[in-house]
Design a protein around this motif. Structure first.
Motif, short mmCIF file in Angstrom:
data_model
loop_
_atom_site.label_atom_id
_atom_site.label_comp_id
_atom_site.label_asym_id
_atom_site.label_seq_id
_atom_site.Cartn_x
_atom_site.Cartn_y
_atom_site.Cartn_z
N ARG A 1 8.32 0.53 5.71
CA ARG A 1 8.06 1.61 4.76
C ARG A 1 9.29 1.90 3.93
O ARG A 1 10.42 1.95 4.44
CB ARG A 1 7.65 2.87 5.53
N GLY A 2 9.10 2.09 2.62
CA GLY A 2 10.19 2.40 1.72
C GLY A 2 10.41 3.89 1.57
O GLY A 2 9.77 4.71 2.25
N ASP A 3 11.37 4.26 0.70
CA ASP A 3 11.67 5.67 0.48
C ASP A 3 10.50 6.35 -0.22
O ASP A 3 9.93 5.83 -1.18
CB ASP A 3 12.94 5.82 -0.37
N GLY A 4 10.17 7.54 0.26
CA GLY A 4 9.05 8.28 -0.32
C GLY A 4 9.51 9.47 -1.14
O GLY A 4 10.70 9.69 -1.36
N ILE A 5 8.54 10.23 -1.60
CA ILE A 5 8.80 11.43 -2.40
C ILE A 5 7.80 12.50 -1.98
O ILE A 5 6.65 12.19 -1.63
CB ILE A 5 8.70 11.12 -3.92
N CYS A 6 8.22 13.77 -1.98
CA CYS A 6 7.39 14.87 -1.52
C CYS A 6 7.34 15.97 -2.57
O CYS A 6 8.32 16.21 -3.30
CB CYS A 6 7.89 15.46 -0.21
N ARG B 1 2.74 20.62 2.02
CA ARG B 1 3.72 19.62 1.62
C ARG B 1 3.01 18.27 1.55
O ARG B 1 2.45 17.79 2.53
CB ARG B 1 4.84 19.55 2.64
N VAL B 2 3.00 17.62 0.38
CA VAL B 2 2.35 16.32 0.16
C VAL B 2 3.45 15.27 -0.02
O VAL B 2 4.34 15.43 -0.85
CB VAL B 2 1.42 16.35 -1.05
N CYS B 3 3.38 14.22 0.80
CA CYS B 3 4.38 13.15 0.74
C CYS B 3 3.70 11.81 0.56
O CYS B 3 2.67 11.54 1.19
CB CYS B 3 5.23 13.13 2.00
N VAL B 4 4.29 10.94 -0.29
CA VAL B 4 3.76 9.59 -0.52
C VAL B 4 4.92 8.60 -0.36
O VAL B 4 5.99 8.79 -0.93
CB VAL B 4 3.14 9.46 -1.92
N SER B 5 4.69 7.53 0.47
CA SER B 5 5.72 6.51 0.69
C SER B 5 5.13 5.14 0.43
O SER B 5 3.99 4.86 0.82
CB SER B 5 6.23 6.56 2.14
N GLY C 1 0.82 -1.20 0.00
CA GLY C 1 0.00 0.00 0.00
C GLY C 1 0.86 1.25 0.00
O GLY C 1 2.07 1.20 -0.26
N TYR C 2 0.21 2.40 0.30
CA TYR C 2 0.91 3.69 0.33
C TYR C 2 0.56 4.42 1.62
O TYR C 2 -0.53 4.26 2.18
CB TYR C 2 0.51 4.56 -0.86
N TRP C 3 1.49 5.25 2.04
CA TRP C 3 1.26 6.11 3.20
C TRP C 3 1.36 7.55 2.70
O TRP C 3 2.39 7.97 2.21
CB TRP C 3 2.31 5.85 4.28
N THR D 1 -2.95 12.28 7.64
CA THR D 1 -2.33 11.12 7.04
C THR D 1 -3.40 10.13 6.61
O THR D 1 -4.53 10.13 7.14
CB THR D 1 -1.36 10.41 8.02
N ALA D 2 -3.05 9.26 5.66
CA ALA D 2 -3.98 8.25 5.19
C ALA D 2 -3.19 7.07 4.63
O ALA D 2 -2.13 7.26 4.02
CB ALA D 2 -4.91 8.81 4.13
N TYR D 3 -3.74 5.87 4.88
CA TYR D 3 -3.14 4.67 4.30
C TYR D 3 -4.00 4.22 3.13
O TYR D 3 -5.22 4.07 3.26
CB TYR D 3 -3.04 3.56 5.35
#
Length: 484
Positions: free
Chosen positions: A471-476, A460-464, A419-421, A440-442
């Motif tokens: 949890r893996g590396d995310g991007i913002c 600031r919007v971030c998705v991991s 999934g995503y965080w 936050t939302a899963y």
């Protein structure tokens, strides 16, 4: 015939205080079993019986009680022997004192022979590797036929010490006591029995003193040694020496204060046999030198900096004077290709790269010694699961009028994805436009997009990505929303 209890308790309290004041240094000195054989027959007066109990309490007070230290039992002599308490009953002085205060005299005949037979069984069932002392407290008037029974007891390694009144049969008792008689056999006037307390206690200490040096913790490069203190406070020091058995030039000596009971030896060589000796130095008395031999553990192999395709392997300590080179072999378990890396004797780690994610590896480090011997150490490692970073996160305005709603979309490799965080900032209420609340939302792994409403200005919007291993590396990205 009742005892003056208040005076008796006061006497014991005073004697205990004196003993503790002058003999605190022997509290942890000894290990052994002491069986008190107390004449409780009618030939012993009530006053003598009480004095014997007070004397025993004072005599034993400085010792630490319990298994691994000093154990005490009390056997009463009468028409029929009576075991007042056995060796494992009392593990502290308070408990022992209460028990001695509550002992009642048996009266009756002086059947010492039967009591000695009970003592034989009691001491034979006790631990066999600690010294054993039978302390016989008696008037010595009607000893009975005890010589054969006592001889059998001494033949089993039990030390027989005797304290008797001035009316006792000295000839019989001197044949029964364990030599030397000058420290193991005492004839006393009961009104001044306390004058022999120190001498008899020292005689017992010589028998049960646990003078041994032991290793309580061991690694590849260190050892912790422990001993029972034998020196009085500020009465001397310890000299601790140690060296490798096969290297006579490696010896070291250190001086420790008299209060020490433990020392750590460091910078030792792995898989090496050492000898250590401890010599107590005192101007009060001579002490035996204690010694011990031990072998350090083999060198340790540790892992660090794990990743999906990498891991660092370390070992130590370095031994450039003893090792020519190291060889590292690694391969996937159970049947992967084995790779080999040669390492200088000046290095103690290797960083392995290009490994397979989520894979178990067997890693072996071999040390080729200058004497031709080779020693190997192995460890298992497991690389982390692959956690690919997200790419190309896009934020698109969907509410042109309010300007505070965006569509976030991204691309990623969905293999193993759970999934995503997602995290962003909401704007505050109308009455408090300056407030910003984190949200936050899963999300499930599909679809790879989400609509976010009521964003705060420049949120600031971030998705991991989320995998089973974490949890893996995310991007913002910053959402360029309107400020109103």
């Amino acid at each position: 015939h009742s005892r003056p209890k208040n005076l008796y308790c006061f006497f014991i309290t005073v004697v205990y205080y004196i003993s503790f004041k002058y003999y605190d240094f022997v509290l942890n000195c000894c290990e052994g079993d002491i069986l008190l054989l107390l004449d409780s027959s009618g030939s012993v007066t009530t006053s003598e019986f009480s004095s014997f109990l007070s004397f025993a309490a004072s005599l034993l007070y400085p010792f630490t009680l319990g298994r691994g230290h000093v154990r005490v039992a009390l056997l009463l002599v009468g028409t029929t022997p009576h075991l007042e308490f056995s060796l494992d009953v009392h593990s502290n002085q308070e408990s022992l004192l209460r028990a001695l205060q509550s002992v009642n005299q048996q009266q009756g005949d002086t059947n010492t022979k039967s009591a000695i037979e009970v003592a034989q069984r009691l001491l034979s069932e006790a631990d066999g590797d600690v010294p054993k002392v039978l302390l016989w407290l008696t008037d010595g008037v009607q000893t009975g036929d005890v010589e054969k029974a006592m001889s059998e007891l001494k033949a089993r390694g039990v030390y027989v010490l005797i304290v008797y009144t001035i009316h006792g049969n000295h000839r019989v008792l001197q044949r029964v006591a364990t030599p030397p008689l000058e420290s193991h056999l005492y004839s006393v006037d009961m009104e001044s029995i306390d004058i022999i307390t120190d001498d008899l206690r020292e005689a017992i200490i010589k028998i049960i003193r646990a003078e041994r040096l032991s290793v309580v913790r061991l690694t590849s490069h260190s050892a912790v040694l422990q001993w029972r203190p034998v020196l009085a406070a500020d009465s001397g020091h310890y000299e601790l020496s140690y060296k490798a058995v096969d290297d006579q030039h490696s010896g070291k000596t250190t001086v420790l204060p008299s209060s020490s009971s433990q020392a750590e030896l460091t910078q030792l060589q792995p898989d090496t046999t050492y000898t250590a000796s401890l010599r107590p130095e005192s101007n009060q008395r001579l002490h035996s030198t204690l010694s011990v031999q031990f072998t350090t553990l083999p060198a340790e192999v540790t892992l660090s900096d794990p990743g999906p395709r990498q891991v660092r392997v370390s070992w130590g300590p370095l031994q450039p004077d003893r090792v020519q080179r190291y060889t590292l072999e690694y391969g996937a378990i159970p049947s992967g290709r084995v790779h080999t890396v040669d390492v200088s004797n000046q290095k103690s780690s290797v960083f392995l790269r290009n490994l397979e994610p989520g894979t178990r590896y067997l890693i072996t480090v071999s040390a080729l010694h200058r004497d031709g011997k080779e020693r190997a150490m192995s460890v298992r490692a497991c690389t982390q699961e692959a956690r690919p970073a997200l790419t190309d996160l896009r934020l698109t305005l969907t509410d042109r009028q309010e300007g505070n709603e965006v569509q976030a979309s991204w691309e990623t490799n969905t293999e193993g994805l759970k999934g995503y965080w997602v995290s962003w900032e909401r704007k505050g209420s109308q009455n408090s436009q300056s407030e910003r609340s984190p949200s936050t939302a899963y999300l499930p792994p599909s679809p790879s997009s989400v609509r976010l409403a009521h964003l705060a200005p420049n949120s600031r919007v971030c998705v991991s990505p989320v995998y089973s291993s974490g949890r893996g590396d995310g991007i913002c990205c910053t959402a360029k929303t309107n400020s109103r």
